[in-house]
Design an enzyme around this catalytic site. Structure first.
Site, PDB file in Angstrom:
ATOM      1  N   SER A 123       0.831  -1.193   0.000  1.00 30.52           N
ATOM      2  CA  SER A 123       0.000   0.000   0.000  1.00 30.52           C
ATOM      3  C   SER A 123       0.880   1.264   0.000  1.00 30.52           C
ATOM      4  O   SER A 123       1.704   1.439  -0.887  1.00 30.52           O
ATOM      5  CB  SER A 123      -0.958  -0.043   1.193  1.00 30.52           C
ATOM      6  OG  SER A 123      -1.984   0.903   1.078  1.00 30.52           O
ATOM      7  N   GLU A 166      -9.752  -4.974  -5.711  1.00 30.10           N
ATOM      8  CA  GLU A 166      -9.413  -3.707  -5.064  1.00 30.10           C
ATOM      9  C   GLU A 166      -9.193  -2.590  -6.081  1.00 30.10           C
ATOM     10  O   GLU A 166      -8.770  -2.821  -7.217  1.00 30.10           O
ATOM     11  CB  GLU A 166      -8.158  -3.870  -4.215  1.00 30.10           C
ATOM     12  CG  GLU A 166      -6.895  -4.175  -5.000  1.00 30.10           C
ATOM     13  CD  GLU A 166      -5.642  -4.038  -4.147  1.00 30.10           C
ATOM     14  OE1 GLU A 166      -5.528  -3.040  -3.409  1.00 30.10           O
ATOM     15  OE2 GLU A 166      -4.775  -4.928  -4.226  1.00 30.10           O
ATOM     16  N   HIS A 222      -7.468  -5.810  -0.858  1.00 27.55           N
ATOM     17  CA  HIS A 222      -6.250  -5.030  -0.639  1.00 27.55           C
ATOM     18  C   HIS A 222      -5.309  -5.764   0.309  1.00 27.55           C
ATOM     19  O   HIS A 222      -5.692  -6.181   1.407  1.00 27.55           O
ATOM     20  CB  HIS A 222      -6.653  -3.681  -0.049  1.00 27.55           C
ATOM     21  CG  HIS A 222      -5.527  -2.712   0.107  1.00 27.55           C
ATOM     22  ND1 HIS A 222      -4.721  -2.319  -0.935  1.00 27.55           N
ATOM     23  CD2 HIS A 222      -5.067  -2.048   1.208  1.00 27.55           C
ATOM     24  CE1 HIS A 222      -3.826  -1.453  -0.506  1.00 27.55           C
ATOM     25  NE2 HIS A 222      -4.006  -1.273   0.791  1.00 27.55           N
TER      26      HIS A 222
END
Length: 315
Positions: free
Chosen positions: A155, A249, A279
């Site tokens: 991320s 995602e 995610h």
């Protein structure tokens, strides 16, 4: 110039991962929309992330943890190189401790020590605090004598990894041997993600909400700063890169976008979009059967680029 999209084991996710996505869409996404993005809300969000990862991706028993005050923590031991791990969660929610499940598995699968950085978090610390802490951790590893370093991140940690590699490249400094990025955040305006959301709603959070979280870190900075808005020139060659993202995602769009940027500069990139996954699904092995195989692929990539064939798969 090479840009490769690797096939994954199935055209559909497992029934467990698809069920997890449906459950997240009616629980996690509504909750993320109402928790305040300030004060007590940040504290609550941090507790939710920490407890969720402890349940869905607990650390492997028996893997040694060694804290380094002010920097982060070591996970496991080994020889032949090191993995520098950069956690995600919008620059503000997670820590080296919350990601012990993921880092312990990477250590066991690669046979390498993993150093997870505890960078300063927003909103208390804004750009470039996290990026500066990551750079300091990388240089600290170099001073410890590590010559072969793979940088991995998920991320927002993926964004930090790319920033680090680009900065070192542009300064003519030795960079990472490879990058491994799980669901990387690349476009901090979230425009790529918003376009993706018009095709398929992310089960965990909306792009608008995610942008508000990211802005807690970036709001005081120039949005055009090259450390935030990546552009790749002809000399901006990243090391060999593996990108994994989930097909369910919104940041699958960022994964594809980054792969295109790497290709445009002549870099080597392997892109994996795992069908129906959420995610950073790699951090949820208790819930998602695909987490183990995906991490095994990542571990194999790491060892390949460090010149070793060692690979051990764990559940």
């Amino acid at each position: 110039m090479r840009h490769q999209r690797r096939h994954v084991p199935s055209d559909r996710g497992s029934w467990r991962s698809r069920l997890a996505g449906r459950c997240a869409a009616v629980t996690v996404r509504p909750l993320s929309a109402v928790v305040p993005v300030s004060g007590a809300g940040v504290w609550v969000s941090r507790q939710i992330v920490a407890r969720s990862l402890a349940v869905l991706g607990p650390a492997l028993p028996g893997v040694e943890v060694r804290r380094v005050p002010g920097r982060g923590e070591w996970m496991g031991r080994g020889e032949g190189g090191v993995v520098l791990y950069l956690h995600g969660s919008a620059y503000m929610l997670a820590s080296a401790r919350t990601h012990r499940g993921l880092t312990s598995r990477l250590s066991v699968m690669t046979g390498l020590p993993v150093f997870a950085v505890d960078y300063r978090l927003a909103p208390e610390h804004v750009f470039p605090a996290a990026a500066d802490d990551v750079r300091a951790a990388y240089e600290w590893l170099v001073r410890q004598g590590f010559e072969r370093i793979v940088v991995a991140g998920d991320s927002a940690g993926g964004h930090l990894a790319v920033d680090l590699a680009l900065q070192l490249r542009r300064e003519g400094r030795p960079g990472p041997a490879a990058l491994v990025l799980f669901s990387p955040l690349v476009d901090l305006t979230l425009r790529q993600a918003m376009r993706r959301e018009r095709e398929r709603r992310d089960p965990m959070i909306s792009a608008v909400r995610a942008r508000r979280l990211v802005e807690l870190y970036t709001s005081a900075a120039d949005p055009g700063d090259p450390r935030l808005a990546f552009t790749f020139g002809p000399d901006d060659l990243l090391p060999p890169t593996l990108i994994q993202a989930g097909g369910a995602e919104m940041l699958a769009a960022d994964a594809e976008y980054l792969a295109g940027l790497i290709r445009s500069s002549g870099g080597e990139c392997e892109l994996e979009i795992w069908p129906d996954q959420m995610h950073v699904f790699q951090a949820m092995p208790v819930l998602v059967p695909e987490a183990g195989p995906a991490l095994a692929r990542a571990a194999s990539f790491v060892r390949t680029h460090l010149g070793s064939s060692r690979l051990e798969e764990v559940s």
